[in-house]
Write a protein that holds these residues in place. Structure first.
Motif, PDB file in Angstrom:
ATOM      1  N   ALA A 116       0.830  -1.207   0.000  1.00 42.20           N
ATOM      2  CA  ALA A 116       0.000   0.000   0.000  1.00 42.20           C
ATOM      3  C   ALA A 116       0.864   1.256   0.000  1.00 42.20           C
ATOM      4  O   ALA A 116       0.590   2.214  -0.741  1.00 42.20           O
ATOM      5  CB  ALA A 116      -0.942  -0.012   1.207  1.00 42.20           C
ATOM      6  N   HIS A 117       1.903   1.265   0.817  1.00 41.31           N
ATOM      7  CA  HIS A 117       2.831   2.414   0.840  1.00 41.31           C
ATOM      8  C   HIS A 117       3.485   2.611  -0.527  1.00 41.31           C
ATOM      9  O   HIS A 117       3.588   3.741  -1.023  1.00 41.31           O
ATOM     10  CB  HIS A 117       3.922   2.209   1.900  1.00 41.31           C
ATOM     11  N   ALA A 118       3.949   1.523  -1.122  1.00 41.62           N
ATOM     12  CA  ALA A 118       4.629   1.621  -2.415  1.00 41.62           C
ATOM     13  C   ALA A 118       3.675   2.140  -3.488  1.00 41.62           C
ATOM     14  O   ALA A 118       4.051   2.994  -4.301  1.00 41.62           O
ATOM     15  CB  ALA A 118       5.206   0.263  -2.819  1.00 41.62           C
ATOM     16  N   TYR A 119       2.453   1.633  -3.505  1.00 37.05           N
ATOM     17  CA  TYR A 119       1.466   2.123  -4.473  1.00 37.05           C
ATOM     18  C   TYR A 119       1.199   3.616  -4.277  1.00 37.05           C
ATOM     19  O   TYR A 119       1.102   4.364  -5.250  1.00 37.05           O
ATOM     20  CB  TYR A 119       0.155   1.358  -4.352  1.00 37.05           C
ATOM     21  N   LEU A 120       1.084   4.038  -3.044  1.00 35.01           N
ATOM     22  CA  LEU A 120       0.829   5.456  -2.793  1.00 35.01           C
ATOM     23  C   LEU A 120       2.011   6.303  -3.253  1.00 35.01           C
ATOM     24  O   LEU A 120       1.825   7.356  -3.875  1.00 35.01           O
ATOM     25  CB  LEU A 120       0.529   5.698  -1.313  1.00 35.01           C
ATOM     26  N   ASP A 121       3.219   5.836  -2.992  1.00 34.32           N
ATOM     27  CA  ASP A 121       4.409   6.553  -3.468  1.00 34.32           C
ATOM     28  C   ASP A 121       4.436   6.645  -4.995  1.00 34.32           C
ATOM     29  O   ASP A 121       4.978   7.594  -5.554  1.00 34.32           O
ATOM     30  CB  ASP A 121       5.691   5.876  -2.981  1.00 34.32           C
ATOM     31  N   ALA A 122       3.849   5.645  -5.650  1.00 34.89           N
ATOM     32  CA  ALA A 122       3.802   5.630  -7.118  1.00 34.89           C
ATOM     33  C   ALA A 122       2.641   6.449  -7.663  1.00 34.89           C
ATOM     34  O   ALA A 122       2.484   6.572  -8.879  1.00 34.89           O
ATOM     35  CB  ALA A 122       3.701   4.193  -7.626  1.00 34.89           C
TER      36      ALA A 122
END
Length: 176
Positions: A116-122
């Motif tokens: 979820a964090h990685a998707y938000l960063d993307a």
């Protein structure tokens, strides 16, 4: 950092592959926490070599038996997420989670929070909300508070995106 480095230097090349890989994963994580992308990548590469190579390979102790290529993918994903490198984090986490059974709810929920964090960063807001919702569903009723704590912390990052329908749904579910 010093402990992780010393551990890797102490373990000899003939140490079991899972032990070497575990120590190198810990070193990679220490570098990621310090914001050192180059060193993180190097340690992750060495961990992969330890797991896939055959030099000095012998059975590892029980306490390292869970270290395998899936675990390495999870660590890669976590490291790249920590370094805010979602183009590297997302594929690693998705690969690790692709056939990860829901019966391992605690672990899968934790790994989904990283995704979820990685998707938000993307900038993939909807995917991020979907991942955290799945993490929250899986962590309901597990004996560990860690997945829910990570999810709650992450939900604060979603507040600016409340106008996005999947985000609003997740935030409404939690009354945040």
């Amino acid at each position: 950092m010093a402990t992780a480095t010393a551990s890797c230097e102490t373990a000899r090349a003939d140490a079991p592959a899972t032990v070497r890989a575990l120590l190198l994963e810990r070193r990679a994580w220490a570098h990621a926490k310090a914001g050192q992308a180059k060193e993180t990548e190097q340690a992750l590469g060495q961990a992969e070599e330890a797991l896939t190579g055959t030099a000095g390979d012998r059975p590892g102790p029980d306490w390292s038996s869970w270290v395998d290529t899936r675990e390495l993918q999870i660590v890669k994903g976590r490291c790249w997420t920590e370094l805010h490198r979602p183009l590297r984090a997302v594929p690693a986490l998705e690969a690790a989670l692709a056939d990860f059974d829901d019966t391992h709810a605690r672990d899968k929920a934790l790994y989904l929070t990283w995704l979820a964090h990685a998707y938000l960063d993307a900038g993939e807001i909807e995917q991020s909300a979907t991942s955290i919702a799945k993490a929250m569903d899986l962590s309901a009723g597990v004996g560990s508070v860690r997945p829910q704590r990570r999810a709650d912390e992450f939900l604060l990052r979603l507040h600016p995106y409340r106008a996005v329908a999947p985000v609003a749904e997740v935030l409404d579910r939690t009354a945040m």
